[in-house]
Write a protein that holds these residues in place. Structure first.
Motif, PDB file in Angstrom:
ATOM      1  N   THR A  20      45.190  32.764  44.139  1.00  0.00           N
ATOM      2  CA  THR A  20      44.967  31.920  42.787  1.00  0.00           C
ATOM      3  C   THR A  20      45.807  32.367  41.963  1.00  0.00           C
ATOM      4  O   THR A  20      46.335  31.396  40.969  1.00  0.00           O
ATOM      5  CB  THR A  20      43.528  32.528  42.207  1.00  0.00           C
ATOM      6  OG1 THR A  20      42.385  32.034  43.433  1.00  0.00           O
ATOM      7  CG2 THR A  20      42.852  31.650  41.100  1.00  0.00           C
ATOM      8  N   ALA A  21      46.289  33.480  41.618  1.00  0.00           N
ATOM      9  CA  ALA A  21      47.402  34.028  40.680  1.00  0.00           C
ATOM     10  C   ALA A  21      48.598  34.291  41.258  1.00  0.00           C
ATOM     11  O   ALA A  21      49.517  33.837  40.735  1.00  0.00           O
ATOM     12  CB  ALA A  21      46.702  35.374  39.871  1.00  0.00           C
ATOM     13  N   SER A  54      44.384  24.593  39.783  1.00  0.00           N
ATOM     14  CA  SER A  54      43.626  23.974  38.701  1.00  0.00           C
ATOM     15  C   SER A  54      43.751  22.342  38.788  1.00  0.00           C
ATOM     16  O   SER A  54      43.369  21.683  38.264  1.00  0.00           O
ATOM     17  CB  SER A  54      44.159  24.426  37.368  1.00  0.00           C
ATOM     18  OG  SER A  54      45.694  24.047  37.083  1.00  0.00           O
ATOM     19  N   PHE A 139      41.757  37.582  41.409  1.00  0.00           N
ATOM     20  CA  PHE A 139      42.176  37.298  40.033  1.00  0.00           C
ATOM     21  C   PHE A 139      40.766  36.327  39.549  1.00  0.00           C
ATOM     22  O   PHE A 139      40.393  36.873  38.256  1.00  0.00           O
ATOM     23  CB  PHE A 139      43.102  36.422  39.795  1.00  0.00           C
ATOM     24  CG  PHE A 139      43.609  35.671  38.548  1.00  0.00           C
ATOM     25  CD1 PHE A 139      43.673  36.586  37.576  1.00  0.00           C
ATOM     26  CD2 PHE A 139      43.043  34.441  37.998  1.00  0.00           C
ATOM     27  CE1 PHE A 139      44.099  36.165  36.366  1.00  0.00           C
ATOM     28  CE2 PHE A 139      43.276  33.881  36.850  1.00  0.00           C
ATOM     29  CZ  PHE A 139      44.084  34.693  35.972  1.00  0.00           C
ATOM     30  N   LYS A 140      40.308  35.429  40.308  1.00  0.00           N
ATOM     31  CA  LYS A 140      39.063  34.727  39.953  1.00  0.00           C
ATOM     32  C   LYS A 140      37.847  35.272  39.967  1.00  0.00           C
ATOM     33  O   LYS A 140      37.010  35.292  39.180  1.00  0.00           O
ATOM     34  CB  LYS A 140      39.145  33.490  40.400  1.00  0.00           C
ATOM     35  CG  LYS A 140      40.282  32.560  39.985  1.00  0.00           C
ATOM     36  CD  LYS A 140      39.634  31.851  38.537  1.00  0.00           C
ATOM     37  CE  LYS A 140      40.485  30.679  38.054  1.00  0.00           C
ATOM     38  NZ  LYS A 140      40.028  29.936  36.763  1.00  0.00           N
ATOM     39  N   GLU A 141      37.516  36.033  41.124  1.00  0.00           N
ATOM     40  CA  GLU A 141      36.209  36.451  41.624  1.00  0.00           C
ATOM     41  C   GLU A 141      36.291  37.764  42.442  1.00  0.00           C
ATOM     42  O   GLU A 141      37.542  37.912  43.173  1.00  0.00           O
ATOM     43  CB  GLU A 141      35.434  35.486  42.206  1.00  0.00           C
ATOM     44  CG  GLU A 141      36.115  34.713  43.275  1.00  0.00           C
ATOM     45  CD  GLU A 141      35.545  33.593  43.898  1.00  0.00           C
ATOM     46  OE1 GLU A 141      34.541  32.992  43.318  1.00  0.00           O
ATOM     47  OE2 GLU A 141      36.234  32.734  44.750  1.00  0.00           O
ATOM     48  N   PRO A 161      32.172  35.898  39.565  1.00  0.00           N
ATOM     49  CA  PRO A 161      33.494  35.989  38.715  1.00  0.00           C
ATOM     50  C   PRO A 161      33.658  37.453  38.058  1.00  0.00           C
ATOM     51  O   PRO A 161      33.803  37.461  36.842  1.00  0.00           O
ATOM     52  CB  PRO A 161      33.379  35.064  37.760  1.00  0.00           C
ATOM     53  CG  PRO A 161      31.850  34.949  37.678  1.00  0.00           C
ATOM     54  CD  PRO A 161      31.254  35.060  39.031  1.00  0.00           C
ATOM     55  N   GLU A 165      40.409  38.161  35.891  1.00  0.00           N
ATOM     56  CA  GLU A 165      40.358  36.887  34.623  1.00  0.00           C
ATOM     57  C   GLU A 165      39.383  37.533  33.830  1.00  0.00           C
ATOM     58  O   GLU A 165      39.487  37.201  32.642  1.00  0.00           O
ATOM     59  CB  GLU A 165      39.989  35.706  35.447  1.00  0.00           C
ATOM     60  CG  GLU A 165      40.044  34.690  34.211  1.00  0.00           C
ATOM     61  CD  GLU A 165      39.696  33.327  34.874  1.00  0.00           C
ATOM     62  OE1 GLU A 165      40.315  32.371  34.818  1.00  0.00           O
ATOM     63  OE2 GLU A 165      38.776  33.178  35.841  1.00  0.00           O
TER      64      GLU A 165
END
Length: 373
Positions: A20-21, A54, A139-141, A161, A165
Motif C-alpha cells: 500500500t505504501a 486509491s 501501512f493501512k492495517e 486498521p 497510518e
C-alpha cells in the motif's frame, strides 16, 4: 537435467512486492531488493503524487501500466518480455487490483509467466519453518494469519486498521495540539519523525499514561523540517505515538487481542505451536520495543477473565527473521522465485488468454471460467 538447474540457468525472475505504501523490487534468489519505492504515480499536469491503491477502474489500469513501466525500464532495467515475474501479494489484496495487475503484465508488457505467491506463506521459507503466526504490520492495517504445516488457516485471520497510518494520524494530532501548523506536516516529515524519534514504551508506563499519572517522559527532540523550520517533538509524543496500536475499550480490538483471537479460532492442537512461533513483518514491526511490548501485553491478557479459561498458553516466542521486517515477505518471494515452483505453479500467458482472469490461489482447484459464480 534437473528442473531446478534449468530454472537457474535462465535469466532470474523479477520479484515485486507492491504494498500500500511501498513497492519492493529485485531479482529472484537475491538476499535484498534492489529498490524500495513509494507505491505512487506522479500526475504530470499537477505535479502531485497519487497512491496507486486509491485508484479504480480504467484510471487504476492506466496508472498501473505507467508505474510498472518505470519499474521495468527505469529501475530494474530489463525487458519484461524476457523475464518471468513473481508477485508477492497479501491475502487481502483487492481483486480489482489483482486483475488489473495481471492484465497489465500479460496484455501490455506481454510477459510469458507470472507467479503469484501469498505473503504470509512465503515468509516462512526465510525461517525454514512450516508453522507460524504471521503478524503483518503494514501501512493501512495489521493482518494476523496463522500458517500451520505450510497451510494458511484462512478462517482464523484477523485484521484492523492498526498500523502506520494510524500512528501518523496520532503524531499529527499531538503536533497540531502543541501549536504546529498542520500544513507543514507533510507525509514524509511525519514518517521521518516516527522512524527517527518514536518508540514503543513498556506496558507499565503505558498504564500510567492511560490512568492520567504520566511518568517522567524521555527527552524532547528538536527535529529539522527543512529550511529554518524546527519541529519540537515532545518526549510524551515519542513515547505514546504507538499507543494507538494498543487501545483499551469495550470492543477489545487492540493488536494483542487480535493475536489471541486468531490463535483461539484455531484447533486446540495448533495453538501452542502458533504461540511459540510468532513472526512480525512489515515496516511497523521495525519500530524499537514493539516485540517486547506485545509479549508483555499477551502475557497480561492471559491472566484476564477474557482469555484465562479459553487459552491455556504459558509462553509466547517471537522469531527473528534474517532480514529487515519491511522486506521479509519480498525475501520469501525471492526464494520461491529461485525454485522449480516458478515453472510448475505459475500462470502462463496462454492460460490467462483463455479466461482473462487470475485463478484464486486460495482454492486448490480453481477451474472456474471467467464470469462464473
Amino acid at each position: 537435467m534437473p528442473l531446478f538447474d534449468s530454472v537457474m540457468q535462465e535469466k532470474p525472475a523479477v520479484v515485486f512486492e507492491i504494498g500500500t505504501a511501498y513497492t519492493k523490487l529485485g531479482f529472484a534468489a537475491e538476499a535484498h531488493p534492489r529498490f524500495i519505492l513509494p507505491t505512487q504515480v506522479l500526475d504530470p499536469a499537477t505535479g502531485k503524487s497519487t497512491a496507486l491503491f486509491s485508484l479504480h477502474g480504467a484510471e487504476l489500469y492506466d496508472n498501473l501500466v505507467t508505474f510498472l513501466n518505470d519499474l521495468f525500464f527505469k529501475y530494474a532495467l530489463v525487458s519484461p518480455k524476457d523475464r518471468r515475474i513473481v508477485i508477492v501479494e497479501t491475502v487481502l489484496c483487492p481483486t480489482e487490483f489483482r486483475e488489473c495487475l495481471a492484465r497489465a503484465l500479460f496484455k501490455h508488457f506481454e510477459v510469458a509467466l507470472v507467479f503469484f505467491v501469498p505473503t504470509h506463506l512465503v515468509i516462512l521459507t526465510t525461517l525454514a519453518v512450516g508453522t507460524a503466526l504471521v503478524v503483518d504490520l503494514g501501512f493501512k492495517e495489521a493482518v494476523i494469519l496463522p500458517v500451520y504445516s505450510g497451510v494458511q488457516v484462512l478462517h482464523a485471520w484477523q485484521a484492523q486498521p492498526l498500523a502506520s497510518e494510524a500512528v501518523h494520524a496520532e503524531i499529527r494530532r499531538q503536533l497540531v495540539a502543541s501549536g504546529m501548523v498542520e500544513s507543514l506536516l507533510t507525509d514524509d516529515l511525519v514518517e521521518s519523525i516516527k522512524v527517527r524519534t518514536c518508540f514503543v514504551t513498556k506496558h507499565a508506563r503505558a498504564i500510567q499514561y492511560r490512568e492520567g499519572k504520566p511518568p517522567n517522559p524521555p527527552p524532547d527532540v528538536d527535529y529539522p523540517a527543512g529550511g529554518q523550520q524546527i519541529v519540537k517533538v515532545s518526549g510524551v509524543l515519542r513515547e505514546t505515538a504507538f499507543e494507538v496500536l494498543f487501545p483499551e475499550d469495550n470492543d477489545n480490538l487492540g493488536l494483542p487481542y487480535l493475536i489471541l483471537d486468531a490463535i483461539l479460532k484455531c484447533p486446540l492442537d495448533m495453538r501452542r505451536s502458533l504461540a511459540e512461533n510468532i513472526v512480525l513483518i512489515g515496516g511497523t514491526s521495525m519500530i524499537p520495543g514493539i516485540a517486547a511490548r506485545l509479549k508483555e501485553e499477551l502475557l497480561h491478557l492471559m491472566e484476564t477473565n477474557l482469555y484465562k479459561e479459553k487459552l491455556f498458553i504459558k509462553s509466547f516466542k517471537f522469531h527473528n527473521p534474517p532480514s529487515k521486517g519491511n522486506f521479509t515477505a519480498w525475501l520469501g518471494g525471492s526464494i520461491y522465485g529461485g525454485t522449480d515452483l516458478l515453472l510448475t505453479k505459475s500462470l502462463t500467458k496462454e492460460n490467462y488468454s483463455k479466461n482473462n482472469r487470475v485463478p484464486d490461489w486460495i482454492h486448490l482447484d480453481d477451474k472456474r471460467s471467467h464470469g462464473s459464480n
